[in-house]
Write an enzyme that holds these catalytic residues in place. Sequence first.
Site, short mmCIF file in Angstrom:
data_model
loop_
_atom_site.label_atom_id
_atom_site.label_comp_id
_atom_site.label_asym_id
_atom_site.label_seq_id
_atom_site.Cartn_x
_atom_site.Cartn_y
_atom_site.Cartn_z
N LYS A 14 18.69 2.21 -1.25
CA LYS A 14 18.24 2.82 -2.52
C LYS A 14 17.50 4.13 -2.26
O LYS A 14 17.79 5.16 -2.87
CB LYS A 14 17.33 1.84 -3.29
CG LYS A 14 17.94 0.47 -3.53
CD LYS A 14 17.01 -0.45 -4.29
CE LYS A 14 15.75 -0.86 -3.56
NZ LYS A 14 15.96 -1.74 -2.37
N ARG A 88 12.13 -4.90 -11.18
CA ARG A 88 12.40 -5.96 -10.21
C ARG A 88 12.26 -7.34 -10.83
O ARG A 88 12.46 -8.35 -10.14
CB ARG A 88 11.37 -5.87 -9.08
CG ARG A 88 11.87 -5.17 -7.83
CD ARG A 88 10.69 -5.07 -6.91
NE ARG A 88 11.04 -5.09 -5.53
CZ ARG A 88 11.11 -3.99 -4.78
NH1 ARG A 88 10.92 -2.81 -5.30
NH2 ARG A 88 11.36 -4.10 -3.49
N ARG A 127 14.45 0.87 10.81
CA ARG A 127 14.10 2.02 9.96
C ARG A 127 12.77 2.67 10.34
O ARG A 127 11.82 2.01 10.70
CB ARG A 127 13.98 1.55 8.50
CG ARG A 127 13.39 2.63 7.61
CD ARG A 127 13.41 2.31 6.17
NE ARG A 127 12.74 1.07 5.86
CZ ARG A 127 12.74 0.53 4.65
NH1 ARG A 127 13.39 1.12 3.67
NH2 ARG A 127 12.11 -0.59 4.42
N ARG A 161 7.07 0.94 8.52
CA ARG A 161 6.32 0.23 7.48
C ARG A 161 5.80 -1.12 7.95
O ARG A 161 6.44 -1.81 8.74
CB ARG A 161 7.24 0.01 6.26
CG ARG A 161 7.22 1.18 5.32
CD ARG A 161 8.27 1.14 4.26
NE ARG A 161 8.47 -0.14 3.59
CZ ARG A 161 9.34 -0.32 2.62
NH1 ARG A 161 10.07 0.70 2.18
NH2 ARG A 161 9.50 -1.49 2.06
N ARG A 172 10.74 -10.95 1.37
CA ARG A 172 11.26 -9.92 0.45
C ARG A 172 12.63 -10.31 -0.08
O ARG A 172 12.93 -10.12 -1.27
CB ARG A 172 11.33 -8.56 1.18
CG ARG A 172 9.97 -7.94 1.40
CD ARG A 172 9.96 -6.91 2.52
NE ARG A 172 10.69 -5.70 2.20
CZ ARG A 172 10.99 -4.76 3.10
NH1 ARG A 172 10.64 -4.90 4.37
NH2 ARG A 172 11.64 -3.68 2.73
P1 AP5 Z 1 16.64 2.59 2.67
O1 AP5 Z 1 17.36 3.64 1.93
O2 AP5 Z 1 15.27 2.88 3.16
O3 AP5 Z 1 16.69 1.20 1.87
P2 AP5 Z 1 15.98 0.76 0.52
O4 AP5 Z 1 16.98 0.05 -0.30
O5 AP5 Z 1 15.26 1.91 -0.11
O6 AP5 Z 1 14.98 -0.30 1.14
P3 AP5 Z 1 13.44 -0.61 0.91
O7 AP5 Z 1 13.03 -1.50 2.05
O8 AP5 Z 1 12.65 0.65 0.72
O9 AP5 Z 1 13.49 -1.40 -0.39
P4 AP5 Z 1 12.47 -2.40 -0.89
O10 AP5 Z 1 13.03 -2.64 -2.23
O11 AP5 Z 1 12.24 -3.60 -0.06
O12 AP5 Z 1 11.08 -1.60 -0.73
P5 AP5 Z 1 10.11 -0.93 -1.77
O13 AP5 Z 1 9.46 0.20 -1.10
O14 AP5 Z 1 10.79 -0.71 -3.08
O15 AP5 Z 1 17.58 2.18 3.93
C1 AP5 Z 1 17.13 1.22 4.88
C2 AP5 Z 1 17.63 1.65 6.30
O16 AP5 Z 1 19.07 1.59 6.32
C3 AP5 Z 1 17.26 3.11 6.64
O17 AP5 Z 1 16.91 3.18 7.99
C4 AP5 Z 1 18.55 3.92 6.38
O18 AP5 Z 1 18.69 5.03 7.24
C5 AP5 Z 1 19.65 2.86 6.64
N1 AP5 Z 1 20.80 3.03 5.75
C6 AP5 Z 1 20.78 3.32 4.41
N2 AP5 Z 1 22.03 3.39 3.92
C7 AP5 Z 1 22.87 3.13 4.97
C8 AP5 Z 1 24.30 3.05 5.10
N3 AP5 Z 1 25.12 3.25 4.05
N4 AP5 Z 1 24.81 2.74 6.30
C9 AP5 Z 1 23.99 2.54 7.38
N5 AP5 Z 1 22.63 2.60 7.33
C10 AP5 Z 1 22.08 2.89 6.14
O19 AP5 Z 1 9.05 -2.11 -2.03
C11 AP5 Z 1 8.11 -2.50 -1.04
C12 AP5 Z 1 7.14 -3.50 -1.62
O20 AP5 Z 1 6.39 -2.90 -2.71
C13 AP5 Z 1 7.76 -4.76 -2.25
O21 AP5 Z 1 8.02 -5.75 -1.29
C14 AP5 Z 1 6.65 -5.16 -3.23
O22 AP5 Z 1 5.56 -5.77 -2.57
C15 AP5 Z 1 6.17 -3.83 -3.77
N6 AP5 Z 1 6.92 -3.38 -4.96
C16 AP5 Z 1 7.64 -2.24 -5.05
N7 AP5 Z 1 8.19 -2.11 -6.29
C17 AP5 Z 1 7.81 -3.21 -6.98
C18 AP5 Z 1 8.09 -3.67 -8.30
N8 AP5 Z 1 8.88 -2.97 -9.14
N9 AP5 Z 1 7.54 -4.86 -8.68
C19 AP5 Z 1 6.73 -5.56 -7.84
N10 AP5 Z 1 6.45 -5.19 -6.58
C20 AP5 Z 1 6.99 -4.01 -6.14
#
Ligand code: AP5
Length: 216
Positions: A14, A88, A127, A161, A172
Amino acid sequence: MPNIILLGPPGAGKGTQAKRLVDERAMVQLSTGDMLREAKTSGTEMGKRVSDVMARGELVTDEIVIGLIAEKLSQGAGGGFIFDGFPRTLKQADALGKLLATSGQNLSAVIEMQVDDAALVARITGRFTCGTCGEVYHDQTRPPKVDGTCDACGGHDMKRRADDNESALKTRLMEYYKKTSPLIGYYYAKGQLTSVDGLAEMDVVASSISKVLDKA
Ligand code: AP5
């Protein structure tokens, strides 16, 4: 201007795709994860409260993230918003619908990025990001051209992270399947859902998302 949601489990890509859309289409990325991490780093009261919850891989409360999004939406976005990691829960999805309606905007598309769990473990544990500009890298699939130097801004402050480990990832993923995956049916029923293959090469995923945006 199109407003889209990128929906998918942790590591689906994402953030990677959102950053491309910001560069290519001047859209505004609203990542609740990034906002919460910023609050943590700047040491706000809220940041301190969510720190442990995030490190364990659990979701923070709906009220906190809805408040963060409401504030950003009121600032407007010329090129449209990309909601990354929000909503979410069903409660967050309802709140987003109401917030958009109140500000005279709508949701153009919800793009579900489909990736299997085995790929997610490899993606998350490999990552790292540039601490200066937020560019996302991976040990195997996207290393910087010069080791330790960000391709985008030339910075040298690479970070991993606190929740990017196998134990937090298990939580997660459980949170995703229990609380977030019901949104797939929610948006499908509204005729807004398109699913793309998140396992494809980054450029291929980007082109699938572009096709959805061009029709939006
Ligand atoms: P990346 O693009 O970083 O993946 P992502 O989907 O953004 O993953 P996140 O881990 O950031 O998502 P998340 O939803 O767990 O975290 P968030 O910060 O929202 O890609 C991942 C890796 O793969 C990278 O190294 C990239 O290079 C590689 N890659 C990407 N595409 C690729 C491809 N096509 N092929 C090969 N490799 C590829 O949330 C973190 C925490 O915050 C949550 O756990 C929660 O505690 C809190 N939180 C955030 N939002 C909310 C909400 N709305 N409600 C409640 N709690 C929340």
